[in-house]
Design an enzyme around this catalytic site. Structure first.
Site, PDB file in Angstrom:
ATOM      1  N   ASP A   5      12.018 -11.573  -4.360  1.00 41.34           N
ATOM      2  CA  ASP A   5      11.496 -10.839  -5.529  1.00 41.34           C
ATOM      3  C   ASP A   5      12.251  -9.542  -5.785  1.00 41.34           C
ATOM      4  O   ASP A   5      12.659  -9.259  -6.909  1.00 41.34           O
ATOM      5  CB  ASP A   5       9.978 -10.645  -5.469  1.00 41.34           C
ATOM      6  CG  ASP A   5       9.462  -9.810  -4.310  1.00 41.34           C
ATOM      7  OD1 ASP A   5      10.216  -9.568  -3.343  1.00 41.34           O
ATOM      8  OD2 ASP A   5       8.279  -9.397  -4.373  1.00 41.34           O
TER       9      ASP A   5
ATOM     10  N   SER B  99     -14.654   2.265   1.391  1.00 36.33           N
ATOM     11  CA  SER B  99     -14.461   0.830   1.610  1.00 36.33           C
ATOM     12  C   SER B  99     -15.366   0.401   2.744  1.00 36.33           C
ATOM     13  O   SER B  99     -15.440   1.080   3.771  1.00 36.33           O
ATOM     14  CB  SER B  99     -13.008   0.523   1.981  1.00 36.33           C
ATOM     15  OG  SER B  99     -12.932  -0.817   2.450  1.00 36.33           O
TER      16      SER B  99
ATOM     17  N   SER C 273      -2.354  -9.303   7.212  1.00 38.55           N
ATOM     18  CA  SER C 273      -2.161 -10.697   7.625  1.00 38.55           C
ATOM     19  C   SER C 273      -1.175 -11.421   6.724  1.00 38.55           C
ATOM     20  O   SER C 273      -1.078 -12.641   6.767  1.00 38.55           O
ATOM     21  CB  SER C 273      -3.500 -11.423   7.627  1.00 38.55           C
ATOM     22  OG  SER C 273      -3.980 -11.488   6.300  1.00 38.55           O
ATOM     23  N   GLY C 274      -0.462 -10.682   5.886  1.00 35.54           N
ATOM     24  CA  GLY C 274       0.546 -11.307   5.032  1.00 35.54           C
ATOM     25  C   GLY C 274      -0.034 -11.977   3.798  1.00 35.54           C
ATOM     26  O   GLY C 274       0.669 -12.683   3.080  1.00 35.54           O
ATOM     27  N   LEU C 275      -1.331 -11.745   3.529  1.00 33.15           N
ATOM     28  CA  LEU C 275      -1.963 -12.368   2.361  1.00 33.15           C
ATOM     29  C   LEU C 275      -2.159 -11.338   1.245  1.00 33.15           C
ATOM     30  O   LEU C 275      -2.884 -11.544   0.292  1.00 33.15           O
ATOM     31  CB  LEU C 275      -3.287 -13.025   2.763  1.00 33.15           C
ATOM     32  CG  LEU C 275      -3.150 -14.076   3.880  1.00 33.15           C
ATOM     33  CD1 LEU C 275      -4.516 -14.610   4.303  1.00 33.15           C
ATOM     34  CD2 LEU C 275      -2.244 -15.230   3.448  1.00 33.15           C
TER      35      LEU C 275
ATOM     36  N   SER D 225      -3.427  -8.033   1.030  1.00 36.44           N
ATOM     37  CA  SER D 225      -4.597  -7.208   0.721  1.00 36.44           C
ATOM     38  C   SER D 225      -4.158  -5.911   0.043  1.00 36.44           C
ATOM     39  O   SER D 225      -4.883  -5.364  -0.790  1.00 36.44           O
ATOM     40  CB  SER D 225      -5.381  -6.906   2.004  1.00 36.44           C
ATOM     41  OG  SER D 225      -4.662  -6.043   2.860  1.00 36.44           O
TER      42      SER D 225
ATOM     43  N   ASP E 215       3.751  -9.843  -5.452  1.00 36.25           N
ATOM     44  CA  ASP E 215       2.343  -9.815  -5.053  1.00 36.25           C
ATOM     45  C   ASP E 215       1.455  -9.304  -6.186  1.00 36.25           C
ATOM     46  O   ASP E 215       0.429  -9.905  -6.508  1.00 36.25           O
ATOM     47  CB  ASP E 215       2.173  -8.920  -3.813  1.00 36.25           C
ATOM     48  CG  ASP E 215       2.916  -9.468  -2.611  1.00 36.25           C
ATOM     49  OD1 ASP E 215       3.313 -10.647  -2.650  1.00 36.25           O
ATOM     50  OD2 ASP E 215       3.105  -8.713  -1.645  1.00 36.25           O
TER      51      ASP E 215
ATOM     52  N   TYR F 175      11.414  -3.875   6.579  1.00 33.77           N
ATOM     53  CA  TYR F 175      11.399  -4.374   5.200  1.00 33.77           C
ATOM     54  C   TYR F 175      12.389  -3.563   4.354  1.00 33.77           C
ATOM     55  O   TYR F 175      13.254  -4.108   3.669  1.00 33.77           O
ATOM     56  CB  TYR F 175       9.978  -4.242   4.642  1.00 33.77           C
ATOM     57  CG  TYR F 175       9.771  -4.831   3.277  1.00 33.77           C
ATOM     58  CD1 TYR F 175       9.250  -6.109   3.124  1.00 33.77           C
ATOM     59  CD2 TYR F 175      10.100  -4.120   2.127  1.00 33.77           C
ATOM     60  CE1 TYR F 175       9.051  -6.656   1.872  1.00 33.77           C
ATOM     61  CE2 TYR F 175       9.916  -4.654   0.874  1.00 33.77           C
ATOM     62  CZ  TYR F 175       9.385  -5.920   0.742  1.00 33.77           C
ATOM     63  OH  TYR F 175       9.201  -6.460  -0.509  1.00 33.77           O
TER      64      TYR F 175
HETATM   65  P1  ADP Z   1      -1.292  -6.953   3.804  1.00 31.47           P
HETATM   66  O1  ADP Z   1      -0.372  -7.933   4.449  1.00 31.47           O
HETATM   67  O2  ADP Z   1      -2.726  -7.395   3.931  1.00 31.47           O
HETATM   68  O3  ADP Z   1      -0.912  -6.601   2.420  1.00 31.47           O
HETATM   69  P2  ADP Z   1      -0.602  -4.199   4.352  1.00 31.47           P
HETATM   70  O4  ADP Z   1      -0.381  -3.519   5.643  1.00 31.47           O
HETATM   71  O5  ADP Z   1       0.507  -4.285   3.371  1.00 31.47           O
HETATM   72  O6  ADP Z   1      -1.184  -5.625   4.696  1.00 31.47           O
HETATM   73  O7  ADP Z   1      -1.811  -3.477   3.606  1.00 31.47           O
HETATM   74  C1  ADP Z   1      -3.030  -3.215   4.232  1.00 31.47           C
HETATM   75  C2  ADP Z   1      -3.599  -1.945   3.640  1.00 31.47           C
HETATM   76  O8  ADP Z   1      -4.202  -2.208   2.355  1.00 31.47           O
HETATM   77  C3  ADP Z   1      -4.739  -1.359   4.462  1.00 31.47           C
HETATM   78  O9  ADP Z   1      -4.254  -0.532   5.491  1.00 31.47           O
HETATM   79  C4  ADP Z   1      -5.493  -0.553   3.414  1.00 31.47           C
HETATM   80  O10 ADP Z   1      -4.823   0.639   3.158  1.00 31.47           O
HETATM   81  C5  ADP Z   1      -5.365  -1.435   2.164  1.00 31.47           C
HETATM   82  N1  ADP Z   1      -6.534  -2.339   2.073  1.00 31.47           N
HETATM   83  C6  ADP Z   1      -6.513  -3.677   2.122  1.00 31.47           C
HETATM   84  N2  ADP Z   1      -7.758  -4.204   2.038  1.00 31.47           N
HETATM   85  C7  ADP Z   1      -8.605  -3.161   1.947  1.00 31.47           C
HETATM   86  C8  ADP Z   1     -10.021  -3.043   1.847  1.00 31.47           C
HETATM   87  N3  ADP Z   1     -10.825  -4.101   1.839  1.00 31.47           N
HETATM   88  N4  ADP Z   1     -10.539  -1.799   1.773  1.00 31.47           N
HETATM   89  C9  ADP Z   1      -9.737  -0.741   1.770  1.00 31.47           C
HETATM   90  N5  ADP Z   1      -8.397  -0.779   1.859  1.00 31.47           N
HETATM   91  C10 ADP Z   1      -7.822  -1.971   1.955  1.00 31.47           C
END
Ligand code: ADP
Ligand code: MG
Length: 398
Positions: free
Chosen positions: A45, A76, A131-133, A135, A180, A231
């Site tokens: 990407d 959160s 987890s690489g999905l 979030s 993403d 990265y």
């Molecule tokens: P991923 O692979 O899930 O994208 P990252 O390390 O890139 O992992 O991002 C994770 C970060 O995203 C967390 O540390 C937090 O800052 C934010 N995050 C993800 N989910 C939540 C949630 N449910 N509530 C608050 N922050 C979140």
């Protein structure tokens, strides 16, 4: 995984939590943003290439109300701390930990002259963190959708991922591509999204009718501490490759590595240092695999698609070097089953999750075997689930 009932239960609990934290603060609006898998097209990407991701049925929810000042009060349910920030002069701050991700979206909107109101927001997610999905992109897009709605503003839908990416690059400091945020904005139930990351042209491709095939996610439950720096290092290595190839080919206007076809690359390969050549080879050949994967998917040829997934994983492991022992074990564990068409790591790598494309009626046994083999080899009790392909981020009528 997320049934309508469990979604409603999450919404009710979240609204209750909002009232507990912020009192009776007026009408609560609720928004939802999904996680994603990437079927194929990894680390392409930010190189202007092709990707084929899909949104999945795990998500983050936001319950939000307006304030009459310019403060954001964020909580959160996945983190202990409540964070307050002023919209004026927002900057990244280590102390704000998790909240930097949603704040990056507010920062990007304000940077584009969209003046936002203050808000009280509670989040709750069932996308496992790191987890690489994705979030991270889910919470960015969720925050952007939420803030636009509270401000009573709409922007061109394509600008949502564009601005979220600017937030991740400029506020968080990760030089990520746009995949993403794009799939989380544009995802559609039972469809993958074929996206050209250079032009942002995109097309939905029907994917995974649950009667015929299942997508299994296997979370290795490992996260590499150096993921962010590694990265950014890959981004630099690709930029270096592009600089050399432009000069070798004699065309300074090649916009990205993906503007170089395989024959041209093969002719010039020897002018690159070996490590840079391997990085570029991954990107250029991976783009071809995405095109072939779209073709296979459109023909319903899951065997060919499966082989492409395996080739992608091998390239990420050997040429791009973003896999790790646990991801390789997970993929090997999946591939032991005759009911698996193919498997690969998904997302940026260095830990996180792998996906397997399996025959629907064999999926439960595939998981049973992979769980056992993965635990025997790594000592880790991996997490598995069969995902459904879901819609992109949206406001929920509650
Ligand atoms: P991923 O692979 O899930 O994208 P990252 O390390 O890139 O992992 O991002 C994770 C970060 O995203 C967390 O540390 C937090 O800052 C934010 N995050 C993800 N989910 C939540 C949630 N449910 N509530 C608050 N922050 C979140
Ligand atoms: Mg992330």
């Amino acid at each position: 995984m997320a049934t309508a009932d469990s979604l409603q239960a999450r919404i009710d609990a979240l609204k209750q939590e909002h009232r507990r934290l912020f009192g009776d603060a007026g009408t609560i609006q609720v928004f939802n943003a999904p996680g994603r898998i990437n079927i194929i097209g990894e680390h392409t990407d930010y190189n202007g290439g092709y990707v084929l991701p899909a949104a999945i049925d795990i998500s983050i929810l936001a319950a939000a109300t307006l304030r009459n000042d310019r403060q954001l009060h964020l909580k959160s349910q996945n983190f202990p701390d409540k964070v307050a920030a002023l919209l004026d002069g927002l900057t990244f701050s280590e102390q704000r930990s998790w909240a930097n991700f949603p704040l990056s979206a507010a920062w990007a909107l304000e940077k584009h002259g969209i003046r936002l109101p203050g808000a009280d927001i509670v989040f709750q997610g069932d996308i496992p963190l790191g987890s690489g999905l994705s979030s991270s992109a889910a919470i960015e897009v969720l925050m952007m959708k939420t803030m636009l709605a509270l401000a009573g503003r709409t922007i061109d839908k394509t600008l949502i991922p564009v601005y979220c990416r600017e937030g991740e690059n400029g506020f968080i400091g990760v030089k990520s591509g746009i995949m993403d945020q794009f799939i989380i904005t544009f995802g559609r139930e039972n469809n993958a999204l074929f996206l050209n990351c250079e032009t942002l042209e995109h097309r939905l491709i029907p994917f995974c009718n649950a009667d015929t095939a299942a997508v299994i996610v296997g979370n290795t439950k490992v996260k590499r501490e150096l993921a962010k720096s590694a990265y950014n290092q890959r981004v630099e290595e690709c930029a270096e490759g592009l600089r050399i190839l432009r000069s070798r080919i004699g065309r300074n206007d090649i916009p990205s590595l993906s503007g170089i076809d395989r024959e041209e690359f093969d002719r010039c390969r020897s002018s690159l240092p070996d490590l840079i050549a391997r990085r570029c080879e991954h990107v250029i050949y991976e783009n071809e695999r995405v095109i072939k994967a779209v073709d296979a998917l459109e023909k319903g040829d899951l065997k060919t698609l499966g082989k492409l997934l395996v080739a992608s994983h091998t390239s990420l492991k050997e040429l791009y070097e973003v896999s790790c022992r646990e991801l390789d074990c997970m993929v090997e564990a999946f591939l032991q089953s005759g009911d698996v068409y193919g498997a690969r790591m998904t997302g940026a790598g260095f830990g996180g999750s792998a996906i397997a494309l399996a025959k629907a009626d064999g999926a439960a046994d595939v998981i049973k075997n992979a769980q056992k083999v993965y635990e025997e080899r790594t000592g880790i009790n991996g997490e598995f689930y069969i995902c459904r392909i879901a819609d992109g981020a949206r406001e929920l009528s509650v």
